[in-house]
Every structure is written in C-alpha cells, then in structure tokens.
Design an enzyme around this catalytic site. Sequence first.
Site, PDB file in Angstrom:
ATOM      1  N   LYS A   1      19.121  70.656  47.516  1.00  0.00           N
ATOM      2  CA  LYS A   1      19.364  71.633  46.455  1.00  0.00           C
ATOM      3  C   LYS A   1      20.232  71.041  45.330  1.00  0.00           C
ATOM      4  CE  LYS A   1      17.729  75.393  48.851  1.00  0.00           C
ATOM      5  NZ  LYS A   1      17.440  74.937  50.206  1.00  0.00           N
TER       6      LYS A   1
HETATM    7  C1  PLP Z   1      16.373  75.323  51.059  1.00  0.00           C
HETATM    8  C2  PLP Z   1      16.024  74.365  52.121  1.00  0.00           C
HETATM    9  C3  PLP Z   1      14.705  74.207  52.574  1.00  0.00           C
HETATM   10  C4  PLP Z   1      13.566  75.068  52.070  1.00  0.00           C
HETATM   11  O1  PLP Z   1      13.311  74.923  50.708  1.00  0.00           O
HETATM   12  P1  PLP Z   1      12.494  76.072  49.931  1.00  0.00           P
HETATM   13  O2  PLP Z   1      12.486  75.646  48.521  1.00  0.00           O
HETATM   14  O3  PLP Z   1      13.267  77.334  50.159  1.00  0.00           O
HETATM   15  O4  PLP Z   1      11.159  76.126  50.551  1.00  0.00           O
HETATM   16  C5  PLP Z   1      14.445  73.234  53.523  1.00  0.00           C
HETATM   17  N1  PLP Z   1      15.441  72.473  54.024  1.00  0.00           N
HETATM   18  C6  PLP Z   1      16.715  72.600  53.630  1.00  0.00           C
HETATM   19  C7  PLP Z   1      17.750  71.731  54.240  1.00  0.00           C
HETATM   20  C8  PLP Z   1      17.050  73.540  52.660  1.00  0.00           C
HETATM   21  O5  PLP Z   1      18.331  73.662  52.265  1.00  0.00           O
END
Ligand code: PLP
Length: 498
Positions: A111
Amino acid sequence: MKKQLCSTRGSYIDADFWTAVRNGVADDGGLIIPADWENRQIDVETLPLGYPDIAQAVLACFADDLDAPTLKALIHQAYDGRFDAEDVVRLSPLGSDFLLELYHGPTAAFKDIALSLLPLFLGEASRRQKQPKKTLILTATSGDTGKAALEGFKNRPDCELLVFYPDHLVSEIQQRQMVSSEGRNVGVCAIRGNFDDAQSAVKRCFADPQLRAALNACQLELSSANSINIGRLVPQIVYYFWAYRQLRQRGVLTAGQTLDFSVPTGNFGDILAGYYAKQMGLPVGKLIVASNANNVLTEFFTTGRYNRRRPFMKTTSPSMDILISSNLERLLAHETGLDGQQVAAYMDQLQKQGEYQIDSALLHRLQKQFACGDCTDEQAAETIRQVYAESCRVLDPHTAVGVHVLRQLRSEGFEKNPCVVLATASCYKFSKDVYEALFGPADMDEWMAMEQLNQRTGIPIPAPLQGLRDKPVRHTDQIEKDAILDYVRQKAQVMNHD
Ligand SMILES: *Cc1c(COP(=O)(O)O)cnc(C)c1O
C-alpha cells in the site's frame, strides 16, 4: 487535453483527474473510472528501465495538464530515499516464476507505493483550486492501508486524516503500527465490527449530505485514501509495466509475449491495476484472482454469482478478509461497455438482497481474462513451509495465498506462461503465524516471534518494524460502527479549532 473520466453508474464526469482525486467518489454513488483507453496507450518495448521513468510514463496517461518536470518532481518526492530496494520494488525468482516484492516501503506493505503518491496528488489538486479547502481523508483499513496512509499524510499542511480499523481483526503488529502513529493531523479509531462494516460506515459518511454540510462549515472537504479513490489505483499500474520491462531486459520474455500475474486479492484494487495495465497495452495473459477463505470472488469468477451472505472468516491474511470487494464494480463497468444502468442494478441487488448474478456472456468475457482460486490458512502455511524449504525465502501469508493458487492452477494444467506473483507484505507484519507455519506451534507473542523468526531465518527485520514494540500508544479511541458519523463530526469541530 483532458482525459475523459466517468462514473461506474453511467454519468460522465466533467472534471479532470485532480478533481476526481479530491472527490474520491462520483456524485451518483459510483466509482470514478477512465472512460477511454485510446489516449492512455504505452509501448512497453520503448520504456526506459527505471521505476521513476516508468511511473512518469504511466502517470502522464492520467494526470491532465501537469508538466513533465512537475510530475517528475512528485515521483521523486514520493519514492526517493523512502524505499529499501534499489528501484522501489524488486523482482526475484521463485522457481521458474517470479515474486514482485512490493513491500520495501515505509510500512512494509504494498500500500506504500500508492499512498506515497496520493498525498502529493491531493496537494496538487488543492493548489489548483481557487479557494483551497483543507481535505479530511477518511480511510477504512483491513490492516495495511491505515498505516500506509498515516505515514503518507503525516504532517501534511493541507490534510487531516482519520483511519478506522476493525477491532481485533488486524494483526497485533499492524495495530501497533497504527496506534503508535505520530503526526498532528492524524487520528486512528477502532470500530467494533469487521472491515466491511468499517468500509460501509465510511461510505455512509460520503453519502451523508448533513455531514458534508457540517464539514463544509468547518472549511473541510471529504476525500478517501481507499482504493475507491482513482488516485490510489493509478500508481499501482506502474509496477506491472516495471515487472514486464524487467523480464524483457533479463531475456525471460520475447517482445509481445504475454505474462501472467497472480494477485492476492481483497478489495480488488491491486488486481484491477493489472487489468488497467492491460488496457494500456501491456501484454498481460491471465490475471489470477487469489482469495483466502473469504472466497466470494472465487465463486464469482467461477459461477457469475456474487454472494456476500456468507460467514465472515478471520484468517491469517487479514488484509484480505473482505466480503464486499469494492473495485469489482469498476471491472463490471468496463466489461459491460460502460453500461451504468446495469452496474447500478447489480450494486443495488448486492445492497438489498446481498447478491447478484451476471449473465453468461459477461461471465465468459471475464473468464477469458481472469483465472481464480482460493486458499485455506493451512494451505497458506504449507506454502510458506514449501517455499522456505525450496529457496530459504519467507513469504507472508497474503503472498502465500497468491503462490498457492498459482501452484494449484498449474497442477490442474494452467498455461505455461511465466507468472509474476505480487508479494504484498513483509513476513514480519505477521510474525507469529509465519513463525508457526515454519517451525510449529509456539508459546510466544508477536514480538518474540519477530525476533525468533529473524534469528532462525537470518532475514533482516524491516527498519520500520524494528523498535515498534516499544513505541508508545497514542490512539485509543473505540466506537460502535454506527457511531462513525457523530465521531467524524466531532473530530471535524476540533480540527476547525487548530
Ligand atoms: C490490501 C492488501 C491485499 C489486497 O489488496 P486489494 O487491493 O484490496 O485487493 C493483499 N495483501 C496485503 C498484504 C494487503 O495489505
């Protein structure tokens, strides 16, 4: 030239990218999407190799009338010195496939890549306003978005940030990362409920005219740092191009050869960015939707039926514990040829009846482009063990879901394209589960598990997680999910005093 945007529910949006980023969602309740791809094509063969250069090429396809030097400066401000990898991300072999390591940023989860840029996008957006207002950013988090947003927005002069996370449903390390956050403009609050409750509560704030009016009176404008904001998705397109470019450079791919991606999925944001890369001309083969036990998307891509009426499962991959996958709405809009009425009808059924069913022609189109599969906690643990035994690499449980589903599909005869698995978090964010997957049940807390995992595997603990245990807790608010409107209103009044 302005690049046209529209809402998933049909209306064209007479606004540029910057306004879209500021507003977060469309006025008709839909999500904002690109209305065309012709003006957003990239030839991957002529791209330079470096991450910032590729980011420049991709972002320029969205950021209207921003001159190249300014865009370049934003990209460097976002990434220089904040990521512990030579070129922001890293691609490493996993047997004959690859892991795209996206977790070398300030909070050790993927993120960070988008949330390092989003605050700068918002800054640019507010510079373009005649009478700039402060932005109040509301964020629901399943664990990782919260901390990445807290780091990205910390002490920015033009923004206030409130993060809502589901109490007891994030990992202890994720929680400590959030509640120890510093910065005079940030708040963190636990919600009694799960992520879907938190996300729905935040969406209710956006839809509440009274709240908006109250905020307006405090000179505040609402926006979102969740992947419902198009400004979150666009920076994620970059690493799909980057990975492909790397594999061309390394001679793994020939020109035009298709590449598959396996993406551990919750809110469907990360994988949608891969779909966008494909629309922009990247030779993407299959996109693999990898789910944990909350396998609502596996059922959807198999049968065409989206059914959220099922028990919510708490798993070892909490950031994917999601039953309402917001960004799927965007995919439906694109694949119905921007049939906003149809999309609105699906979303209405989802809200009222808890399910909808797409027709077989649409399902068939989706299945041509997406594969899918799910993974239990035991299978994720087994995959963590397997990969460690093969190559001394330690996967986090989310990434393990992506690897497991790929291997499962391969064992069933899935095509032989090379595949890149998106590695979405550092294993140390989920130390205890990872430790136990590798070394068996252990009577220790997260912090001890972090140390032990480090001692036994020799893999360095990411700098942002070192010393976390001793950071003081600064945020202790806890509310019922229905109290969020009042909470936001009260907080806004205090912000107004500053
Ligand atoms: C947010 C997240 C996901 C999923 O991503 P999306 O965009 O919500 O599909 C997968 N793995 C981790 C570690 C995350 O923080």
